[in-house]
Design a protein around this motif. Sequence first.
Motif, PDB file in Angstrom:
ATOM      1  N   ASP A 165       0.813  -1.210   0.000  1.00 34.96           N
ATOM      2  CA  ASP A 165       0.000   0.000   0.000  1.00 34.96           C
ATOM      3  C   ASP A 165       0.850   1.266   0.000  1.00 34.96           C
ATOM      4  OD1 ASP A 165      -2.659  -1.133   0.068  1.00 34.96           O
ATOM      5  OD2 ASP A 165      -2.251  -1.734   2.135  1.00 34.96           O
ATOM      6  N   PHE A 166       2.128   1.126   0.374  1.00 39.59           N
ATOM      7  CA  PHE A 166       3.011   2.282   0.482  1.00 39.59           C
ATOM      8  C   PHE A 166       4.034   2.356  -0.653  1.00 39.59           C
ATOM      9  CE2 PHE A 166       1.584   1.071   4.721  1.00 39.59           C
ATOM     10  CZ  PHE A 166       1.001   2.253   5.138  1.00 39.59           C
ATOM     11  N   VAL A 167       3.854   1.507  -1.666  1.00 35.17           N
ATOM     12  CA  VAL A 167       4.779   1.460  -2.807  1.00 35.17           C
ATOM     13  C   VAL A 167       3.978   1.582  -4.099  1.00 35.17           C
ATOM     14  CG1 VAL A 167       6.511   0.078  -4.014  1.00 35.17           C
ATOM     15  CG2 VAL A 167       6.385  -0.003  -1.521  1.00 35.17           C
ATOM     16  N   TYR A 168       4.504   2.343  -5.069  1.00 37.69           N
ATOM     17  CA  TYR A 168       3.817   2.549  -6.351  1.00 37.69           C
ATOM     18  C   TYR A 168       4.866   2.598  -7.450  1.00 37.69           C
ATOM     19  CZ  TYR A 168       0.523   4.707  -9.663  1.00 37.69           C
ATOM     20  OH  TYR A 168      -0.299   4.986 -10.732  1.00 37.69           O
ATOM     21  N   SER A 169       4.693   1.789  -8.496  1.00 38.20           N
ATOM     22  CA  SER A 169       5.745   1.631  -9.508  1.00 38.20           C
ATOM     23  C   SER A 169       5.422   2.253 -10.857  1.00 38.20           C
ATOM     24  CB  SER A 169       6.026   0.131  -9.716  1.00 38.20           C
ATOM     25  OG  SER A 169       6.432  -0.477  -8.505  1.00 38.20           O
ATOM     26  N   ALA A 170       4.229   2.816 -11.030  1.00 42.26           N
ATOM     27  CA  ALA A 170       3.794   3.250 -12.366  1.00 42.26           C
ATOM     28  C   ALA A 170       4.576   4.443 -12.906  1.00 42.26           C
ATOM     29  CB  ALA A 170       2.309   3.579 -12.345  1.00 42.26           C
ATOM     30  N   LEU A 171       5.252   5.200 -12.045  1.00 43.59           N
ATOM     31  CA  LEU A 171       5.963   6.377 -12.534  1.00 43.59           C
ATOM     32  C   LEU A 171       7.243   6.022 -13.282  1.00 43.59           C
ATOM     33  CD1 LEU A 171       5.541   9.022  -9.687  1.00 43.59           C
ATOM     34  CD2 LEU A 171       4.020   8.438 -11.561  1.00 43.59           C
ATOM     35  N   GLY A 172       7.567   4.745 -13.342  1.00 42.99           N
ATOM     36  CA  GLY A 172       8.724   4.306 -14.120  1.00 42.99           C
ATOM     37  C   GLY A 172       8.402   4.067 -15.583  1.00 42.99           C
ATOM     38  N   VAL A 173       7.130   4.174 -15.950  1.00 44.39           N
ATOM     39  CA  VAL A 173       6.685   3.902 -17.325  1.00 44.39           C
ATOM     40  C   VAL A 173       6.358   5.214 -18.028  1.00 44.39           C
ATOM     41  CG1 VAL A 173       4.982   2.690 -18.738  1.00 44.39           C
ATOM     42  CG2 VAL A 173       5.721   1.696 -16.552  1.00 44.39           C
ATOM     43  N   PRO A 174       6.931   5.484 -19.207  1.00 46.66           N
ATOM     44  CA  PRO A 174       6.626   6.735 -19.919  1.00 46.66           C
ATOM     45  C   PRO A 174       5.145   6.855 -20.245  1.00 46.66           C
ATOM     46  CG  PRO A 174       8.556   5.673 -20.864  1.00 46.66           C
ATOM     47  CD  PRO A 174       7.945   4.688 -19.911  1.00 46.66           C
ATOM     48  N   GLY A 175       4.610   8.065 -20.177  1.00 44.99           N
ATOM     49  CA  GLY A 175       3.222   8.305 -20.528  1.00 44.99           C
ATOM     50  C   GLY A 175       3.028   8.384 -22.034  1.00 44.99           C
ATOM     51  N   ASN A 176       1.794   8.216 -22.471  1.00 47.88           N
ATOM     52  CA  ASN A 176       1.444   8.246 -23.893  1.00 47.88           C
ATOM     53  C   ASN A 176       1.334   9.691 -24.377  1.00 47.88           C
ATOM     54  OD1 ASN A 176       0.460   7.860 -26.439  1.00 47.88           O
ATOM     55  ND2 ASN A 176      -1.539   7.080 -25.799  1.00 47.88           N
ATOM     56  N   THR A 177       2.200  10.083 -25.305  1.00 49.45           N
ATOM     57  CA  THR A 177       2.196  11.458 -25.810  1.00 49.45           C
ATOM     58  C   THR A 177       1.529  11.583 -27.178  1.00 49.45           C
ATOM     59  OG1 THR A 177       4.393  11.177 -26.781  1.00 49.45           O
ATOM     60  CG2 THR A 177       4.286  12.008 -24.515  1.00 49.45           C
ATOM     61  N   SER A 178       0.871  10.526 -27.655  1.00 50.51           N
ATOM     62  CA  SER A 178       0.210  10.581 -28.971  1.00 50.51           C
ATOM     63  C   SER A 178      -1.193  11.158 -28.801  1.00 50.51           C
ATOM     64  CB  SER A 178       0.164   9.196 -29.606  1.00 50.51           C
ATOM     65  OG  SER A 178      -0.472   8.269 -28.756  1.00 50.51           O
ATOM     66  N   ASN A 179      -1.251  12.430 -28.486  1.00 49.99           N
ATOM     67  CA  ASN A 179      -2.527  13.117 -28.297  1.00 49.99           C
ATOM     68  C   ASN A 179      -2.370  14.572 -28.747  1.00 49.99           C
ATOM     69  OD1 ASN A 179      -1.337  14.549 -25.994  1.00 49.99           O
ATOM     70  ND2 ASN A 179      -1.568  12.608 -24.901  1.00 49.99           N
ATOM     71  N   MET A 180      -3.428  15.344 -28.635  1.00 48.70           N
ATOM     72  CA  MET A 180      -3.448  16.705 -29.145  1.00 48.70           C
ATOM     73  C   MET A 180      -2.389  17.596 -28.507  1.00 48.70           C
ATOM     74  SD  MET A 180      -6.757  19.226 -29.413  1.00 48.70           S
ATOM     75  CE  MET A 180      -6.967  19.393 -27.646  1.00 48.70           C
ATOM     76  N   ILE A 181      -2.097  17.365 -27.212  1.00 50.09           N
ATOM     77  CA  ILE A 181      -1.136  18.220 -26.522  1.00 50.09           C
ATOM     78  C   ILE A 181       0.264  17.597 -26.463  1.00 50.09           C
ATOM     79  CG2 ILE A 181      -2.906  19.357 -25.136  1.00 50.09           C
ATOM     80  CD1 ILE A 181      -2.155  17.542 -22.812  1.00 50.09           C
ATOM     81  N   LYS A 182       0.422  16.426 -27.045  1.00 49.79           N
ATOM     82  CA  LYS A 182       1.717  15.735 -27.125  1.00 49.79           C
ATOM     83  C   LYS A 182       2.349  15.535 -25.740  1.00 49.79           C
ATOM     84  CE  LYS A 182       2.740  17.621 -31.731  1.00 49.79           C
ATOM     85  NZ  LYS A 182       3.714  18.374 -32.560  1.00 49.79           N
ATOM     86  N   THR A 183       1.495  15.250 -24.776  1.00 49.52           N
ATOM     87  CA  THR A 183       1.947  15.094 -23.390  1.00 49.52           C
ATOM     88  C   THR A 183       1.214  13.938 -22.727  1.00 49.52           C
ATOM     89  OG1 THR A 183       2.493  17.439 -23.137  1.00 49.52           O
ATOM     90  CG2 THR A 183       2.051  16.214 -21.124  1.00 49.52           C
ATOM     91  N   GLY A 184       1.942  13.167 -21.950  1.00 51.47           N
ATOM     92  CA  GLY A 184       1.344  12.104 -21.151  1.00 51.47           C
ATOM     93  C   GLY A 184       1.584  12.367 -19.678  1.00 51.47           C
TER      94      GLY A 184
END
Length: 532
Positions: free
Chosen positions: A229-248
């Motif tokens: 509950d005190f550990v989170y690993s998702a910030l190691g994965v790049p976000g999807n930038t294929s959108n209108m603002i080119k940002t994930g």
Amino acid sequence: MIFSIFFTFLLLLSSSHASVQDFCVADLTAPEGPAGYSCKKPAKVTVDDFVFSGLGIAGNTTNIIKAAVTPAFAAQFPGVNGLGISLARLDLAVDGVIPFHTHPGASEVLIVVEGTICAGFVSSDNTVYLQTLETGDSMVFPQGLLHFQVNGGDTPALAFVSFSSASPGLQILDFALFKNDLPTSLIAQTTFLDVAQIKKLKGVLGDYTAPQGPAGYSCKDPANVTVDDFVYSALGVPGNTSNMIKTGITTAFSPQFPGLNGLGVALARADLAVGGVVPMHTHHGASEIVLIIEGTITAGFISSDNEVYVKTLKKGDIMVFPQGLLHFQVNVGDTPALEFVSFSSDNPGLQILYTALFQNDLPTDLIARSTFLDTAEIKKLKALLGGSYIPDEEIHSKVMMIFPIFFISFFTFSSSYAAVQDFCVADYSAPQSPAGYSCKNPSNVTVDDFVYSGLGVAGNTSNANKIGITPAFAGQFPSLNGLGLSLLREDLEVGGICPLHLHRGASEIIHVVKGTIIAGFIATDTQSIQKL
């Protein structure tokens, strides 16, 4: 007809409240700090400090918005200082409008005393809550959300308003965007408005003198809590930038990271492709620090008095954005950029400007009246972003809740308005107190006070623990003063250790950028100690 209004005040008592002091009448001869004004000496307090007569006088509506607001905030009514409440009077001539705006420091309740007022707000998920209010009707506007009022009748309207703060603050959308020196190109990138529209409104508004669950989720049964509950690993994965603002954007807020719940801290990851942008937005529940990991990003925010603070940041630089203020980031380099963001809340909230205005069913004519944008521009952006048009006759069927008459609040377009402080940059020439440093004179504050480059340099690990710690606290990064968040960098050699320690004033999130780290903490009950 003006009728008598009786207000009922609910006193909230906290176990941490020191009842020695019944009140803290503002000492207006001293500067205002993050917690309000200093207290006037009790021997100098009189009954007049607790009485204010200014709300009986109609405001001057001969201005561009045909509206006036008369405040009874701590700066005008010193007895409310520290009490978490204030009042104001709102006068709207025929066709008068209070444009889209936010109050970073307070929620608001409005009651109509005379006339008809069309009022509404936009939630963080872009739902529009809109209603036409008649005499005696009340409406509430949650803290930090965009909202507006328009005189919907053929006679002048009068309302009174109440805030949940003695200094609620104010940021008017049009003035924040167009009444300052924020470059037109950056406004266009972060709002999707046409350059011609921006230049037109800069021309119109350039000479106008502008005024200066909430507790989280319920707790999980401790017997069911684990270290995961005190550990989170998702910030190691790049976000999807294929959108209108080119940002994930990848968030680590309490809905994704349950261990944060109630701790007043959160993280997010932002991946910006070349040309990527984090559009103009606010976080009504938190201040924010951004740390550049890769690339070059131009970032900035707009204060309540429409001062623009913009800086181009490189790897290792950090910048702070005070709670509730419009801010943005743009990748201005020729390579992808990566940043990590810290928040002073486990669920900071988010309202993106262009989606709040154009990605819903808020009527085009109301947007035009409350933002000064051209109707054609609004319809174009609604078509682009998926919003819809509602004819005037359907406006009255919108959803909202009517509250019984109780007490009221608002802001002002009067030159006597004293805005809540957006920030309190530390004055190192004065001693530090338990509440932090004194505030630097605002006329001496620059954008460099909001930027810190020290975290780009590796710490010295030639010591017994093989660790180097580089802090970005208020003592090193003056604009953090009073905002309730900070950062630091830890460099650990092979075998390096950060010894068992405590932070008596804060919760902490650690984000691993390189390497492998074993980390842990010890709870106060024996059962948790054995489990974790």
